[in-house]
Design a protein around this motif. Structure first.
Motif, short mmCIF file in Angstrom:
data_model
loop_
_atom_site.label_atom_id
_atom_site.label_comp_id
_atom_site.label_asym_id
_atom_site.label_seq_id
_atom_site.Cartn_x
_atom_site.Cartn_y
_atom_site.Cartn_z
N THR A 178 0.79 -1.24 0.00
CA THR A 178 0.00 0.00 0.00
C THR A 178 0.82 1.28 0.00
O THR A 178 0.32 2.32 -0.41
N ASP A 179 2.07 1.23 0.43
CA ASP A 179 2.85 2.45 0.63
C ASP A 179 4.07 2.46 -0.29
O ASP A 179 5.00 1.68 -0.09
N PRO A 180 4.11 3.35 -1.29
CA PRO A 180 5.27 3.39 -2.19
C PRO A 180 6.55 3.85 -1.52
O PRO A 180 7.63 3.73 -2.12
N GLU A 181 6.47 4.37 -0.31
CA GLU A 181 7.67 4.84 0.38
C GLU A 181 8.21 3.80 1.36
O GLU A 181 9.03 4.12 2.22
N GLN A 182 7.77 2.54 1.20
CA GLN A 182 8.32 1.43 1.94
C GLN A 182 8.50 0.24 0.99
O GLN A 182 7.90 0.21 -0.09
N CYS A 183 9.31 -0.72 1.39
CA CYS A 183 9.44 -1.96 0.62
C CYS A 183 9.84 -3.09 1.55
O CYS A 183 10.30 -2.86 2.68
N ILE A 184 9.65 -4.32 1.09
CA ILE A 184 10.07 -5.50 1.83
C ILE A 184 11.45 -5.89 1.31
O ILE A 184 11.64 -6.13 0.11
N PHE A 185 12.43 -5.96 2.21
CA PHE A 185 13.81 -6.16 1.81
C PHE A 185 14.34 -7.46 2.42
O PHE A 185 14.30 -7.67 3.62
N ASP A 186 14.84 -8.35 1.54
CA ASP A 186 15.37 -9.65 1.94
C ASP A 186 16.88 -9.71 1.75
O ASP A 186 17.39 -9.29 0.70
N ASN A 187 17.57 -10.27 2.73
CA ASN A 187 19.02 -10.50 2.65
C ASN A 187 19.27 -11.95 3.03
O ASN A 187 19.21 -12.31 4.21
N PHE A 188 19.54 -12.81 2.03
CA PHE A 188 19.78 -14.23 2.25
C PHE A 188 21.19 -14.58 1.77
O PHE A 188 21.76 -13.90 0.92
N TRP A 189 21.72 -15.66 2.30
CA TRP A 189 23.02 -16.18 1.85
C TRP A 189 22.91 -17.68 1.64
O TRP A 189 22.49 -18.41 2.53
N TYR A 190 23.25 -18.12 0.45
CA TYR A 190 23.29 -19.54 0.09
C TYR A 190 24.74 -19.95 -0.15
O TYR A 190 25.53 -19.17 -0.69
N ALA A 191 25.07 -21.17 0.23
CA ALA A 191 26.43 -21.67 0.02
C ALA A 191 26.37 -23.15 -0.34
O ALA A 191 25.43 -23.85 0.03
N PRO A 192 27.39 -23.64 -1.06
CA PRO A 192 27.43 -25.07 -1.40
C PRO A 192 27.59 -25.92 -0.16
O PRO A 192 28.08 -25.46 0.88
N ASP A 193 27.17 -27.16 -0.26
CA ASP A 193 27.27 -28.12 0.84
C ASP A 193 28.15 -29.27 0.35
O ASP A 193 27.65 -30.28 -0.14
N PRO A 194 29.48 -29.11 0.44
CA PRO A 194 30.39 -30.08 -0.19
C PRO A 194 30.19 -31.50 0.31
O PRO A 194 29.94 -31.73 1.50
N ASP A 195 30.31 -32.45 -0.60
CA ASP A 195 30.18 -33.86 -0.24
C ASP A 195 31.24 -34.25 0.80
O ASP A 195 32.42 -33.93 0.66
N GLY A 196 30.80 -34.92 1.85
CA GLY A 196 31.73 -35.46 2.83
C GLY A 196 32.27 -34.46 3.82
O GLY A 196 33.10 -34.81 4.65
N VAL A 197 31.81 -33.22 3.77
CA VAL A 197 32.31 -32.19 4.69
C VAL A 197 31.29 -31.99 5.80
O VAL A 197 30.12 -31.73 5.54
N THR A 198 31.74 -32.10 7.06
CA THR A 198 30.84 -31.93 8.20
C THR A 198 31.20 -30.74 9.07
O THR A 198 30.35 -30.19 9.75
N GLU A 199 32.48 -30.34 9.06
CA GLU A 199 32.89 -29.24 9.90
C GLU A 199 32.52 -27.90 9.24
O GLU A 199 32.25 -27.84 8.04
N PRO A 200 32.48 -26.81 10.01
CA PRO A 200 32.19 -25.49 9.41
C PRO A 200 33.20 -25.16 8.31
O PRO A 200 34.38 -25.52 8.39
#
Length: 453
Positions: A355-377
């Motif tokens: 309803t308000d052009p002077e506002q917006c919904i802002f998303d900040n996400f981070w995706y990263a690969p999940d290497p095979d066989g890796v369990t530690e950070p």
């Protein structure tokens, strides 16, 4: 391994060129950011005509899993079907308009309207109503369906288009489709998910991510004056070495050289953090590069190419040398920006306020690969990420929590710019060459509006 190295060791110059675009120039008048009438034109002629990135496929792994996301005044319901496909519907019951779901995601055998308990199947069919014999025109079962929205999947995401006569998603994305395909993003997982309401028009956010002119001021590193040209992660932010591309389809690409210290060292030539830690992670000793920071980029590329596949990053063999270190920043028309690194996908999205052009919904996400066989950070461009953790989507009011250091810096600028757009003293923009993609964003919006007229 040696054969693969030879076949894929390609310089950045080998990337296919995007065509030259003629920029008409745009004044970015203040009313574009404040006017409800202009926002209504954008809604009718832009938002309902373009492909929009919404949910993530891997968050709906099983039949009956669903997600709901809002875009402006609309709510879109995405549902995994029994055959594994995903369908999208307007989140509205065809009885008297009640929304079927209000949560962000869930699982359902059927969708039961909370008002009168009409029941809709996963494939949008109506299969139960109360008092079916009380409808003069006959039972609505078998006659009504949920209204479907055009839906496709790519790079692990669900994309929707409210225009049933739209082009395919691949046609819409153009060269972005090929650029992203080699990273296998569909196998990556989300490790950061933050959403807030920003006190600015959605275009203030997208203008910012369509240029690099602000990087050396808003995100200026602390320390010696020489560091003003570089940021600590080893990325050269100078426009003179940055590659700016614009696709015929309206999307932009900005490539900044990365992975080297350059002048961002101390007075003794030592490599600073976090680049020093990144080098150590890839079996490189920062001390070996004391006083020669320009050499770390090539060394890091070679180390990642040599070691990456053995550490679970099989897609490294599909990347050119530049993609192993450099910052690839994309802006997809109209409202999505992403920094695509070798080890992460920084997802930035601005959705219009209902309803308000002077506002917006802002998303900040981070995706990263999940290497095979890796369990530690594992350390990524965004820092250490824990493997296998369930990430909570944090939705909060601006200022309650941090949106992340760099994004917090951007958000300190946006409110003042939005307020200034209402000033009689603002007479329109005066843009630098490196801000051409800002101009083109607004030209495309105007083109969509004019074409619809």
């Amino acid at each position: 391994m040696a054969e693969n190295v030879g076949q894929t060791n390609r310089p950045v110059a080998d990337l296919p060129s995007w065509p030259e675009q003629k920029i008409r120039g745009h004044k970015l008048e203040g009313h574009r950011y404040t006017s409800k009438d202009f926002a209504e034109q954008e809604w009718s002629h832009v938002w309902t005509k373009v492909w929009l990135l919404l949910g993530a496929e891997n968050e709906m792994p099983n039949p009956g899993d669903w997600q709901q996301e809002e875009v402006g005044r609309e709510s879109i319901l995405m549902v995994r079907q029994d055959d594994g496909a995903i369908k999208a519907y307007y989140n509205v019951c065809q009885h008297r308009g009640q929304r079927l779901v209000s949560e962000e995601k869930g699982h359902a055998r059927r969708f039961i309207c909370p008002y009168h308990s009409w029941a809709w199947t996963r494939d949008g069919q109506l299969d139960f109503v109360q008092d079916a014999d009380d409808f003069p025109q006959g039972t609505p079962c078998g006659k009504l369906t949920l209204k479907e929205v055009r839906c496709e999947t790519f790079a692990g995401f669900v994309w929707i288009n409210m225009n049933p006569d739209c082009v395919t998603l691949k046609e819409y994305l153009g060269p972005v489709w090929d650029d992203w395909s080699v990273y296998r993003i569909d196998q990556w997982k989300r490790y950061v998910a933050k959403t807030t309401v920003a006190p600015c028009n959605w275009k203030v956010v997208m203008d910012n991510f369509n240029e690099s002119y602000h990087v050396n001021t808003v995100h200026k590193p602390k320390g010696a004056n020489v560091e003003k040209l570089r940021i600590h992660s080893g990325v050269d932010t100078s426009y003179k070495t940055t590659r700016f591309d614009m696709a015929d389809e309206g999307h932009g690409r900005m490539i900044m050289l990365g992975g080297y210290a350059g002048p961002a060292t101390d007075k003794d030539g030592a490599i600073g953090e976090p680049l020093a830690d990144i080098l150590r992670d890839w079996d490189l000793d920062p001390e070996d590069y004391r006083g020669r920071g320009e050499d770390t980029r090539e060394a890091l590329q070679q180390a990642r190419r040599r070691l990456g596949p053995g550490r679970g990053y099989a897609y490294f063999n599909e990347l050119n040398d530049s993609q192993l270190t450099d910052a690839y920043h994309y802006t997809l028309f109209p409202n999505f920006a992403v920094s695509l690194w070798v080890d992460g996908f920084h997802f930035l999205r601005a959705r219009p306020h209902p309803t308000d052009p002077e506002q917006c919904i802002f998303d900040n996400f981070w995706y990263a690969p999940d290497p095979d066989g890796v369990t530690e950070p594992v350390r990524t461009t965004a820092g250490l990420v824990e493997r296998g953790t369930e990430i909570e989507h944090e939705v909060f009011s601006l200022g309650e929590k941090s949106m992340g250091l760099t994004i917090d810096q951007d958000l300190t600028i946006f409110p003042g710019q939005q307020r200034a757009m209402s000033s009689s003293g603002y007479q329109g923009s005066y843009l630098a060459g490196q801000e051409s993609r800002v101009s083109r964003l607004h030209e495309l919006i105007d083109d969509f509006i004019e074409e619809s007229r």
